[in-house]
Design a protein around this motif. Structure first.
Motif, PDB file in Angstrom:
ATOM      1  N   PHE A 190      27.131  91.317  -4.649  1.00 53.34           N
ATOM      2  CA  PHE A 190      28.023  92.014  -3.726  1.00 53.34           C
ATOM      3  C   PHE A 190      27.329  93.263  -3.186  1.00 53.34           C
ATOM      4  O   PHE A 190      26.794  94.070  -3.951  1.00 53.34           O
ATOM      5  N   ASP A 191      27.315  93.421  -1.859  1.00 52.75           N
ATOM      6  CA  ASP A 191      26.708  94.575  -1.209  1.00 52.75           C
ATOM      7  C   ASP A 191      27.821  95.517  -0.759  1.00 52.75           C
ATOM      8  O   ASP A 191      28.495  95.269   0.243  1.00 52.75           O
ATOM      9  N   SER A 192      28.026  96.588  -1.509  1.00 56.92           N
ATOM     10  CA  SER A 192      29.133  97.514  -1.222  1.00 56.92           C
ATOM     11  C   SER A 192      28.991  98.181   0.145  1.00 56.92           C
ATOM     12  O   SER A 192      29.995  98.607   0.730  1.00 56.92           O
ATOM     13  N   ARG A 193      27.772  98.261   0.671  1.00 58.62           N
ATOM     14  CA  ARG A 193      27.570  98.887   1.981  1.00 58.62           C
ATOM     15  C   ARG A 193      28.234  98.093   3.101  1.00 58.62           C
ATOM     16  O   ARG A 193      28.614  98.655   4.126  1.00 58.62           O
ATOM     17  N   LYS A 194      28.384  96.792   2.895  1.00 55.76           N
ATOM     18  CA  LYS A 194      29.023  95.948   3.913  1.00 55.76           C
ATOM     19  C   LYS A 194      30.547  95.985   3.812  1.00 55.76           C
ATOM     20  O   LYS A 194      31.236  95.524   4.727  1.00 55.76           O
ATOM     21  N   TYR A 195      31.054  96.514   2.693  1.00 55.46           N
ATOM     22  CA  TYR A 195      32.506  96.571   2.477  1.00 55.46           C
ATOM     23  C   TYR A 195      32.871  97.969   1.987  1.00 55.46           C
ATOM     24  O   TYR A 195      33.316  98.151   0.840  1.00 55.46           O
ATOM     25  N   PRO A 196      32.700  98.981   2.826  1.00 54.20           N
ATOM     26  CA  PRO A 196      32.888 100.382   2.390  1.00 54.20           C
ATOM     27  C   PRO A 196      34.317 100.720   1.980  1.00 54.20           C
ATOM     28  O   PRO A 196      34.527 101.680   1.222  1.00 54.20           O
ATOM     29  N   ASN A 197      35.293  99.951   2.440  1.00 53.36           N
ATOM     30  CA  ASN A 197      36.699 100.250   2.132  1.00 53.36           C
ATOM     31  C   ASN A 197      37.243  99.435   0.965  1.00 53.36           C
ATOM     32  O   ASN A 197      38.427  99.517   0.644  1.00 53.36           O
ATOM     33  N   ALA A 198      36.379  98.654   0.347  1.00 54.20           N
ATOM     34  CA  ALA A 198      36.844  97.772  -0.726  1.00 54.20           C
ATOM     35  C   ALA A 198      37.183  98.573  -1.992  1.00 54.20           C
ATOM     36  O   ALA A 198      36.430  99.444  -2.425  1.00 54.20           O
ATOM     37  N   GLU A 199      38.335  98.272  -2.570  1.00 51.82           N
ATOM     38  CA  GLU A 199      38.736  98.865  -3.847  1.00 51.82           C
ATOM     39  C   GLU A 199      38.098  98.039  -4.957  1.00 51.82           C
ATOM     40  O   GLU A 199      38.226  96.825  -5.015  1.00 51.82           O
TER      41      GLU A 199
END
Length: 204
Positions: A190-199
């Motif tokens: 999982f690349d958190s940079r692509k989903y910045p609003n993910a909890e």
């Protein structure tokens, strides 16, 4: 004497049937072993599937990326990330072998010997392709009751049907199967940079 002859005939029939049963089960193991070897030699694999649900499954070794039903899942061989688009939540976990099979049916190809008893079903055609049906029964009771894998002459699964203990059935029909895909290890994380609003919900 006549009674003894009947007993001998019955014993011979039993031995023949057991021999045939053993041969069929050995045939199932050979087919599964060749399927596992073909998968290991295929490099990165991209699969598009239909059936109970539609989606895309990317595979490399024990790693996978699955996109299906509004959920994206990554597994790097140890950790799994599941992102639900609707809720913008990503759950991090360390899945069990059984959980991996329900998410990624291809996991069973590498672990069938320790987790399942395998039986040979029938040889028949499915959508113009002739193949062999293999039945897998879990050695221990759990969420999965049985798995039926239909394997092509090239040792690629064409259809995987999972029967669950709750009576539900999941079917995965392989629509396309592409090998030698150039996936990197990062592709299965999982690349958190692509989903910045993910909890983030960490269940480890």
């Amino acid at each position: 004497m006549k009674k003894n002859n009947h007993l001998i005939i019955c014993l011979m029939a039993l031995l023949v049937s057991l021999h045939l049963y053993a041969d069929e089960n050995n045939r199932a193991k050979i087919i599964l072993d060749r399927t596992a070897e073909a998968y290991r030699q295929a490099g990165g694999v991209c699969i598009r599937f239909g059936g109970t649900q539609q989606g895309v499954l990317a595979l490399k070794g024990e790693c996978f990326y699955l996109e299906c039903g509004g959920v994206k899942s990554w597994f790097d061989g140890k950790t799994q990330w599941s992102y639900v688009e609707q809720n913008e939540e990503v759950t991090i976990s360390t899945p069990s072998a059984e959980e991996l099979q329900s998410i990624n049916p291809y996991a069973l190809i590498n672990s069938y010997e320790t987790l399942f008893e395998c039986r040979y079903g029938t040889r028949h055609a499915m959508k113009g392709q002739t193949g062999n049906e293999i039945i897998l029964i879990p050695r221990e009771k759990g969420d999965i009751q049985s798995i039926v894998v239909f394997i092509s002459a090239e040792y690629h699964p064409l259809c995987i049907t999972i029967k669950l203990a709750n009576g539900e059935t999941q079917e995965f029909r392989i629509l396309s199967y592409q090998t030698n895909q150039p996936y990197t290890n990062a592709y299965f994380r999982f690349d958190s940079r692509k989903y910045p609003n993910a909890e983030v919900i960490d269940m480890r």
